[in-house]
Structures are given as structure tokens and as C-alpha cells.
Design a protein around this motif. Structure first.
Motif, PDB file in Angstrom:
ATOM      1  N   PRO A  11       0.779  -1.246   0.000  1.00 25.72           N
ATOM      2  CA  PRO A  11       0.000   0.000   0.000  1.00 25.72           C
ATOM      3  C   PRO A  11       0.809   1.296   0.000  1.00 25.72           C
ATOM      4  O   PRO A  11       0.265   2.357  -0.284  1.00 25.72           O
ATOM      5  CB  PRO A  11      -0.829  -0.107   1.289  1.00 25.72           C
ATOM      6  N   GLU A  12       2.113   1.246   0.288  1.00 25.27           N
ATOM      7  CA  GLU A  12       2.922   2.462   0.335  1.00 25.27           C
ATOM      8  C   GLU A  12       3.066   3.069  -1.059  1.00 25.27           C
ATOM      9  O   GLU A  12       3.065   2.357  -2.048  1.00 25.27           O
ATOM     10  CB  GLU A  12       4.332   2.171   0.889  1.00 25.27           C
ATOM     11  N   PRO A  13       3.247   4.396  -1.123  1.00 26.99           N
ATOM     12  CA  PRO A  13       3.529   5.030  -2.417  1.00 26.99           C
ATOM     13  C   PRO A  13       4.851   4.510  -2.986  1.00 26.99           C
ATOM     14  O   PRO A  13       5.755   4.139  -2.238  1.00 26.99           O
ATOM     15  CB  PRO A  13       3.638   6.524  -2.082  1.00 26.99           C
ATOM     16  N   TYR A  14       4.964   4.511  -4.304  1.00 29.36           N
ATOM     17  CA  TYR A  14       6.149   4.006  -4.996  1.00 29.36           C
ATOM     18  C   TYR A  14       7.444   4.592  -4.428  1.00 29.36           C
ATOM     19  O   TYR A  14       8.397   3.860  -4.167  1.00 29.36           O
ATOM     20  CB  TYR A  14       6.035   4.314  -6.500  1.00 29.36           C
ATOM     21  N   GLU A  15       7.503   5.906  -4.217  1.00 28.33           N
ATOM     22  CA  GLU A  15       8.734   6.551  -3.751  1.00 28.33           C
ATOM     23  C   GLU A  15       9.187   6.019  -2.396  1.00 28.33           C
ATOM     24  O   GLU A  15      10.375   5.948  -2.114  1.00 28.33           O
ATOM     25  CB  GLU A  15       8.554   8.073  -3.658  1.00 28.33           C
ATOM     26  N   GLU A  16       8.236   5.646  -1.532  1.00 20.47           N
ATOM     27  CA  GLU A  16       8.562   5.145  -0.193  1.00 20.47           C
ATOM     28  C   GLU A  16       8.750   3.635  -0.171  1.00 20.47           C
ATOM     29  O   GLU A  16       9.247   3.091   0.803  1.00 20.47           O
ATOM     30  CB  GLU A  16       7.455   5.537   0.791  1.00 20.47           C
TER      31      GLU A  16
END
Length: 124
Positions: A11-16
Motif C-alpha cells: 500500500p505504500e507510495p512508490y517513492e517510499e
């Protein structure tokens, strides 16, 4: 507007999530994390990352991705070893793409402390 989740399925954003591995800001801490980040690299067209995270013994000289391939999802089916306490690991997964799916059991090893992809067995 909410940030979309990482292509790897977490579920985390791609950058993170996988983006930090692709940018070289961190190394994947497990075989599963490397598998997820490599899938995201296929989605994003990251051939440099794919080659960097391929075992030197089995790495191809070049890698050309099909620009028409549309990956649509990753499902981790099973993992064996592959944690901070192991030198090897196995990840069985199903990667879906428009028109089908790829089912593979991938082998990973640590090289100089970093996880790398060795090879995979297609399961159908």
C-alpha cells in the motif's frame, strides 16, 4: 488527491516503497522485497535496476523489455528463507499482465551482503 500504491502490491507510495531501492537510496532487506522491487522495475521499465540486481553469474549482457507489455499485478504465493538471517531465498509468485500471467519460483542469493536474483523456474 491520494498517491497511488506501489506497483508491487504493497500500500505504500512508490517513492517510499520500491522507488527508494530503484534510486539506490536503500538495498532490499529480503528476497521478497527484492522480488517486489524487480517486479516494479519491470512495470516502470527499469532495466538498469534489473541488471544491477541480477546475480553476476547468471546476468545477461543486455536486457530489452517489451514496451507493449502491461503488467497488472503481483501476487506472492510463498517464500522460503530470504531474510536478514539467510544467504539464500526462494520466492514463488504470479505476475499478471494484460492477456495472461507468469508463475515462477525465483532463487535469490546474497552477494557482498545484497540480495540478487539468480534464476527462476517457470511453473506454468
Amino acid at each position: 488527491m491520494p498517491t497511488p500504491p506501489c506497483p508491487c502490491g504493497l500500500p505504500e507510495p512508490y517513492e517510499e516503497c520500491c522507488g527508494r531501492f530503484h534510486a539506490g537510496a536503500a538495498a532490499a532487506p529480503s528476497a521478497e522485497a527484492l522480488m517486489r522491487s524487480r517486479y516494479s522495475a519491470f512495470v516502470k521499465g527499469g532495466t538498469g535496476y534489473l541488471l544491477r540486481t541480477w546475480h553476476p553469474r547468471t546476468r545477461p549482457a543486455r536486457l530489452e523489455l517489451d514496451p507493449g507489455m502491461r503488467w497488472t499485478g503481483l501476487e506472492i504465493l510463498e517464500t522460503a528463507d530470504g531474510s536478514a538471517f539467510h544467504a539464500t531465498g526462494i520466492v514463488t509468485f504470479r505476475a499478471s499482465y494484460r492477456g495472461g500471467s507468469l508463475h515462477e519460483r525465483s532463487r535469490f542469493e546474497r552477494v557482498d551482503g545484497a540480495w540478487v536474483y539468480v534464476d527462476g523456474e517457470f511453473l506454468g
